[in-house]
Design a protein around this motif. Structure first.
Motif, PDB file in Angstrom:
ATOM      1  N   LEU A 100       9.067  -7.143   4.157  1.00 19.09           N
ATOM      2  CA  LEU A 100       9.360  -5.888   4.855  1.00 19.09           C
ATOM      3  C   LEU A 100       8.161  -5.435   5.687  1.00 19.09           C
ATOM      4  O   LEU A 100       8.319  -5.021   6.841  1.00 19.09           O
ATOM      5  N   TRP A 101       6.941  -5.540   5.145  1.00 19.63           N
ATOM      6  CA  TRP A 101       5.758  -5.140   5.907  1.00 19.63           C
ATOM      7  C   TRP A 101       5.558  -6.021   7.124  1.00 19.63           C
ATOM      8  O   TRP A 101       5.154  -5.541   8.184  1.00 19.63           O
ATOM      9  N   ARG A 102       5.828  -7.292   7.003  1.00 23.67           N
ATOM     10  CA  ARG A 102       5.717  -8.170   8.167  1.00 23.67           C
ATOM     11  C   ARG A 102       6.705  -7.744   9.253  1.00 23.67           C
ATOM     12  O   ARG A 102       6.382  -7.762  10.434  1.00 23.67           O
ATOM     13  N   MET A 103       7.904  -7.346   8.858  1.00 22.00           N
ATOM     14  CA  MET A 103       8.899  -6.891   9.830  1.00 22.00           C
ATOM     15  C   MET A 103       8.497  -5.552  10.446  1.00 22.00           C
ATOM     16  O   MET A 103       8.688  -5.330  11.636  1.00 22.00           O
ATOM     17  N   ILE A 104       7.943  -4.656   9.639  1.00 21.47           N
ATOM     18  CA  ILE A 104       7.506  -3.350  10.161  1.00 21.47           C
ATOM     19  C   ILE A 104       6.372  -3.542  11.164  1.00 21.47           C
ATOM     20  O   ILE A 104       6.347  -2.895  12.215  1.00 21.47           O
ATOM     21  N   LEU A 105       5.443  -4.424  10.866  1.00 21.86           N
ATOM     22  CA  LEU A 105       4.329  -4.671  11.786  1.00 21.86           C
ATOM     23  C   LEU A 105       4.800  -5.284  13.103  1.00 21.86           C
ATOM     24  O   LEU A 105       4.123  -5.164  14.120  1.00 21.86           O
ATOM     25  N   ALA A 106       5.958  -5.927  13.107  1.00 19.13           N
ATOM     26  CA  ALA A 106       6.486  -6.535  14.324  1.00 19.13           C
ATOM     27  C   ALA A 106       7.236  -5.530  15.203  1.00 19.13           C
ATOM     28  O   ALA A 106       7.576  -5.844  16.338  1.00 19.13           O
ATOM     29  N   LEU A 107       7.483  -4.326  14.693  1.00 18.51           N
ATOM     30  CA  LEU A 107       8.189  -3.308  15.476  1.00 18.51           C
ATOM     31  C   LEU A 107       7.305  -2.785  16.605  1.00 18.51           C
ATOM     32  O   LEU A 107       6.079  -2.822  16.510  1.00 18.51           O
ATOM     33  N   PRO A 108       7.927  -2.260  17.664  1.00 22.10           N
ATOM     34  CA  PRO A 108       7.137  -1.597  18.711  1.00 22.10           C
ATOM     35  C   PRO A 108       6.340  -0.422  18.116  1.00 22.10           C
ATOM     36  O   PRO A 108       6.745   0.171  17.115  1.00 22.10           O
ATOM     37  N   ASP A 109       5.222  -0.080  18.761  1.00 29.41           N
ATOM     38  CA  ASP A 109       4.307   0.940  18.244  1.00 29.41           C
ATOM     39  C   ASP A 109       4.987   2.256  17.890  1.00 29.41           C
ATOM     40  O   ASP A 109       4.751   2.814  16.820  1.00 29.41           O
ATOM     41  N   ARG A 110       5.808   2.788  18.773  1.00 27.42           N
ATOM     42  CA  ARG A 110       6.447   4.092  18.533  1.00 27.42           C
ATOM     43  C   ARG A 110       7.401   4.028  17.343  1.00 27.42           C
ATOM     44  O   ARG A 110       7.434   4.944  16.535  1.00 27.42           O
ATOM     45  N   GLN A 111       8.181   2.966  17.257  1.00 25.99           N
ATOM     46  CA  GLN A 111       9.111   2.838  16.132  1.00 25.99           C
ATOM     47  C   GLN A 111       8.343   2.722  14.816  1.00 25.99           C
ATOM     48  O   GLN A 111       8.698   3.367  13.827  1.00 25.99           O
ATOM     49  N   ARG A 112       7.286   1.931  14.814  1.00 28.57           N
ATOM     50  CA  ARG A 112       6.469   1.790  13.606  1.00 28.57           C
ATOM     51  C   ARG A 112       5.841   3.131  13.236  1.00 28.57           C
ATOM     52  O   ARG A 112       5.832   3.528  12.076  1.00 28.57           O
ATOM     53  N   ALA A 113       5.337   3.860  14.227  1.00 34.19           N
ATOM     54  CA  ALA A 113       4.718   5.165  13.969  1.00 34.19           C
ATOM     55  C   ALA A 113       5.723   6.133  13.363  1.00 34.19           C
ATOM     56  O   ALA A 113       5.410   6.856  12.408  1.00 34.19           O
TER      57      ALA A 113
END
Length: 164
Positions: A100-113
């Motif tokens: 899950l963390w690997r997938m979250i880190l792959a998200l665009p900056d705004r979505q991750r934020a």
């Protein structure tokens, strides 16, 4: 509240937020230190706003985005998450969290934020909107897109766009 009081009470939370945004412990510490150095210079102004923590968090999110835009920072740091054992080497829950963390880190900056501020900092959409300098509707849109992307990557079936 003095700057020293603010840093002693909120410093660890700011480093945690930076780590969740960057995915790299060392980069997070550098980012937080840079933001706090800039905040120190303007602390009298920051302390007068209604919510100085929102202001400093916004500085942190913006600094993270700006770091990636600078040409000198185009190298990719090795994230600690990438150094974890492969999924098969971890136990069930740890392997799922790692994936899950690997997938979250792959998200665009705004979505991750948005995901970090909503689910790890436990902030409401209005406060997230203030930090990201956007509307609450935009926050919800980013969250919806991020969660849809994560569900698709994680293999969670959805029916007609609804939640499972």
């Amino acid at each position: 509240m003095t700057f020293e009081e603010y840093v002693s009470s909120r410093g660890p939370a700011l480093v945690r937020l930076a780590r969740l945004l960057t995915g790299d412990e060392h980069r997070a510490e550098d980012l937080t230190q840079d933001v706090l150095a800039r905040a120190y210079v303007h602390w009298r102004k920051i302390a007068r706003v209604d919510h100085p923590d929102v202001y400093v968090r916004r500085m942190l999110v913006n600094a993270n985005t700006s770091w990636w835009r600078r040409r000198s920072s185009r190298e990719l740091a090795t994230a600690e998450f990438a150094e974890l054992p492969h999924r098969g080497d971890l136990g069930g829950e740890a392997a799922e969290r790692d994936e899950l963390w690997r997938m979250i880190l792959a998200l665009p900056d705004r979505q991750r934020a948005v995901l970090v501020l909503r689910y790890y900092e436990d902030l409401d959409d209005g406060t997230i909107a203030q930090i990201l300098d956007c509307s609450p509707v935009t926050v919800r849109t980013h969250a919806m897109r991020a969660l849809t992307q994560l569900r698709g990557r994680y293999g969670v079936p959805t029916t007609n766009g609804s939640r499972p």
